[in-house]
Design an enzyme around this catalytic site. Structure first.
Site, short mmCIF file in Angstrom:
data_model
loop_
_atom_site.label_atom_id
_atom_site.label_comp_id
_atom_site.label_asym_id
_atom_site.label_seq_id
_atom_site.Cartn_x
_atom_site.Cartn_y
_atom_site.Cartn_z
N ASP A 291 17.81 31.65 27.63
CA ASP A 291 17.29 30.64 26.71
C ASP A 291 16.19 31.21 25.82
O ASP A 291 15.40 32.04 26.24
CB ASP A 291 16.76 29.46 27.52
CG ASP A 291 16.16 28.37 26.66
OD1 ASP A 291 16.92 27.78 25.87
OD2 ASP A 291 14.96 28.11 26.76
N GLU B 129 20.77 33.23 23.64
CA GLU B 129 20.57 32.18 22.64
C GLU B 129 19.53 32.72 21.67
O GLU B 129 18.34 32.67 21.93
CB GLU B 129 20.08 30.88 23.29
CG GLU B 129 20.02 29.74 22.29
CD GLU B 129 18.83 28.81 22.47
OE1 GLU B 129 18.77 27.80 21.75
OE2 GLU B 129 17.96 29.10 23.32
#
Length: 712
Positions: free
Chosen positions: A391, A444
């Protein structure tokens, strides 16, 4: 027990600090017939005892035998009679940042030492003045089990006999700043449910796995050439049990249901939003306090292992979101752990995350890197997961991320790149791939940072794949427009091909796109009525599956949920009664199986030479045509998209090869909710020069549709 001399006599002295004890004896345990008992005198009323004997000349194993005020007699081993459970090599490698599996050493672990069962506790708190283990077993009083400092390592350690699985505990930390803090175990594997937050001693290596076939097969995979179609899931809101307080499914309950659903609809992998322990459900798991623990919300760590095992036996891979970019400020967790800025940077220009009100890890500290690396590896080791989606990588790469001038500190070269975070990401990617062949890591990452999915040997970050955020934003922008305006925005569909092969991309419509007023995927689509929106969404999905790159789709998007995603409620499964919704799901299912069963598509996802535009300039009709080429010509795909409500009965398209082009997918098919108009299964080419090709086909091109043809 210590060697001592009293009044010229050599012997030993024993000291103990005990709760609720009226009297105490030390009992040696050489054998039942050859034991020595001697009394310890109660020195003061707080519970301090001391005793000397000259009947014993050297330190040996012993127990403490106490009588309590209520007359109960207890006999137990003294925690301080056991040597440290950590060796110098363990501590040396940890302080270097090179003990990759430090979670097997720090934290709480059941052990049998010298035949005595108990729990070994160890925690890193180098600036603390004192650290104690507290729990129900000592009435949460930090005076009774102070830990031993293991010198300059900064590690504190204690083995407490008699404790075991299920024991709740915390560390009481007398910090460098003079404060007294109750902290959960950074390496804990299980935690209490809020509002409580104690760590729980938990066995995580007892589960009997049955996924050997999957694990062996995984190690031989080159996932860049394999089909990857990911179903992104928030387990707390996928399905709920309405007749039981609308609670979410447990890990064990969702195991079979989720496996059935994912297999039926052709997805190859599941990606779970963060499952690591977190106190606030509204963070969706992205504010982690337990980096080694599956969340209590759906069951025990063993229950999660059962879920993974079940999915593996059905041939479904497991990816979890992992959050090494920041952590929350909750006082019971990592923040100012030992009274100093231990895990985070002290300077808020480096240590505060401006967007999320969280703290940023100090990647330059060896022990912090060891902690995060161990967290990543533990999910593969203990829980057999197959990949990490990391993330907020962009926030890690840049020191000025979401900061204005004067709010950040340049690196040693004056630049904005976070060199320490970059080296950390490269390191963790290499270690995951070295220890677990066939594992995947996905970034990401939303910037133009180069080499995210290139190997570290080629100066990349070492991820296998990168989310294609640019493609996602452009295509959603295009499809959200009224079709009458699309002819002026065709570049939003074509621009992505300029950089499509610069990285190994995953095409993604994730949870972030269907919350916070952004509308659901269905309601984003241009035009007013649900059938038209559904036609647009079907066309978008067919374009996505035909476009080079792996795929990720968030739960509910596969059947065109009308409302935005709610983390505290179930998906709107009742919509599957209506063709506009089950038609979308059936299309996604067929796209998934086409992608799985036609190797040319996954094998060429990252080969630029396999893609050719046929015509990307027909802006007046908002029609887009391209091919995915097979090495043998036969099996090549032709993709034709019509993104207006205009019906073209005889639209001519150039093709690279002559022959019969079978219509594999027509998003206007009646079973998907369309009108049924199409090409009756396919069409033969003719030697008509068109689009610069020597052959062409004349096809029916229904409104708001994508047709996928394959050369037979």
């Amino acid at each position: 027990m210590h060697p001592a001399k009293k009044e010229g006599k050599e012997g030993v002295v024993v000291r103990a600090f005990l709760q609720n004890a009226e009297s105490c004896q030390a009992v040696t345990v050489e054998s039942e017939k050859n034991e020595v008992r001697f009394a310890l005198k109660k020195v003061d009323e707080t519970g301090f005892f001391e005793g000397f004997t000259d009947k014993i000349k050297a330190v040996k194993p012993y127990r403490l035998r106490i009588e309590q005020a209520n007359g109960e007699i207890r006999q137990f081993f003294d925690p301080y009679s056991f040597l440290p459970t950590l060796g110098e090599q363990d501590l040396y490698l940890f302080n270097q940042g090179n003990e990759h599996f430090i979670y097997n050493k720090l934290g709480a672990h059941e052990k049998i030492i010298d035949g005595v069962p108990g729990v070994a506790f160890a925690v890193w708190a180098p600036s603390a003045q004192r650290v104690s283990v507290v729990g129900d077993f000592n009435q949460w009083d930090g005076r009774y089990h102070p830990m031993r400092s293991l010198g300059s390592s900064g590690v504190w350690e204690l083995f407490i006999p008699g404790l075991g699985d299920g024991t709740t505990y915390k560390f009481e930390v007398h910090g460098a700043d003079g404060s007294l803090r109750l902290k959960t175990d950074p390496y804990g594997t299980r935690f209490e449910a809020p509002p409580h937050n104690a760590s729980i001693v938990c066995r995580v290596n007892q589960y009997k796995w049955s996924d050997q076939e999957w694990m062996q097969g995984r190690s031989t995979k080159d996932w860049k050439k394999e089909p990857i179609s990911i179903y992104e899931v928030h387990p707390g809101s996928w399905k709920r049990v309405a007749d039981d307080g609308n609670r979410p499914l447990t890990y064990r309950e969702m195991a079979v249901e989720l496996a059935d659903y994912v297999a039926e609809n052709g997805f190859t992998h599941i990606e779970f939003l963060p499952l690591a322990e977190h106190p606030f459900s509204g963070s969706w798991g992205y504010q982690v306090t337990g980096f080694f623990a599956p969340t209590y919300r759906f069951g025990t760590p063993e229950d999660f292992q059962f879920l993974v095992d079940t999915l593996h036996q059905r041939g479904i891979g497991i990816i979890i979101d992992w959050v090494p970019g920041h952590f929350p400020k909750d006082s019971f967790a990592l923040a100012e752990f030992d009274g100093s800025h231990l895990y985070e940077h002290a300077d808020p220009r480096q240590g505060e995350h401006m967007d999320w009100g969280t703290l940023i890890f100090n990647y330059g500290r060896h022990e912090v890197r060891a902690f995060l690396i161990a967290s990543a590896l533990s999910w593969f080791d203990r829980f057999h997961i197959d990949g990490l989606r990391v993330d907020a990588v962009a926030s890690m790469l840049y020191l000025d991320y979401s900061r204005e001038e004067g709010q950040w500190i340049p690196n040693q070269y004056g630049g904005r790149e976070n060199i320490e975070a970059i080296e950390f990401l490269r390191n963790v990617n290499d270690l995951v791939h070295n220890y677990y062949p066939g594992a995947v890591t996905i970034a990401e990452e939303s910037t133009s940072f180069g080499g995210v999915s290139q190997p570290t040997s080629e100066h990349g970050l070492g991820f296998d794949f990168k989310w294609n955020m640019g493609w996602m934003h452009d295509t959603l922008s295009y499809f959200s427009k009224d079709p009458i305006h699309r002819k002026w925005h065709q570049n939003e569909l074509t621009f992505g091909m300029l950089y499509n092969f610069s990285e190994h991309f995953v095409l993604t419509f994730s949870h972030d796109e269907v919350v916070h007023g952004k509308n659901s995927m269905l309601m984003k689509m241009g035009m007013w009525h649900i059938p038209e929106k559904a036609a647009n969404l079907r066309a978008l999905y067919a374009l996505m599956w035909a476009w080079p790159g792996k795929k990720t789709l968030f739960m509910g998007c596969e059947f065109g949920q009308s409302s935005e995603w709610r983390y505290d409620g179930a998906l709107d499964w009742h919509l599957l009664e209506y063709i506009d919704h089950y038609g979308i799901k059936d299309l996604v299912k067929d796209l998934n199986f086409l992608y799985q069963n036609q190797p040319i598509l996954p094998e060429t996802d990252h080969r630029a030479e396999s893609f050719q535009w046929i015509n990307c300039d027909d802006t007046e009709n908002s029609v887009l045509t391209f091919v995915r080429l097979a090495d043998s010509k036969q099996g090549s795909f032709l993709i034709v998209g019509n993104f207006t409500p205009v019906d073209h009965q005889a639209y001519r398209v150039g093709v690279p090869y002559p022959g019969f082009w079978k219509e594999c997918i027509n998003t206007n098919a009646a079973e998907y909710g369309g009108t049924g108009a199409g090409n009756n299964g396919g069409i033969n080419s003719d030697p008509t020069l068109w689009d610069g090709r020597p052959h062409s086909v004349e096809i029916a091109l229904p409104p708001l549709s994508v047709s996928i043809f394959q050369l037979q």
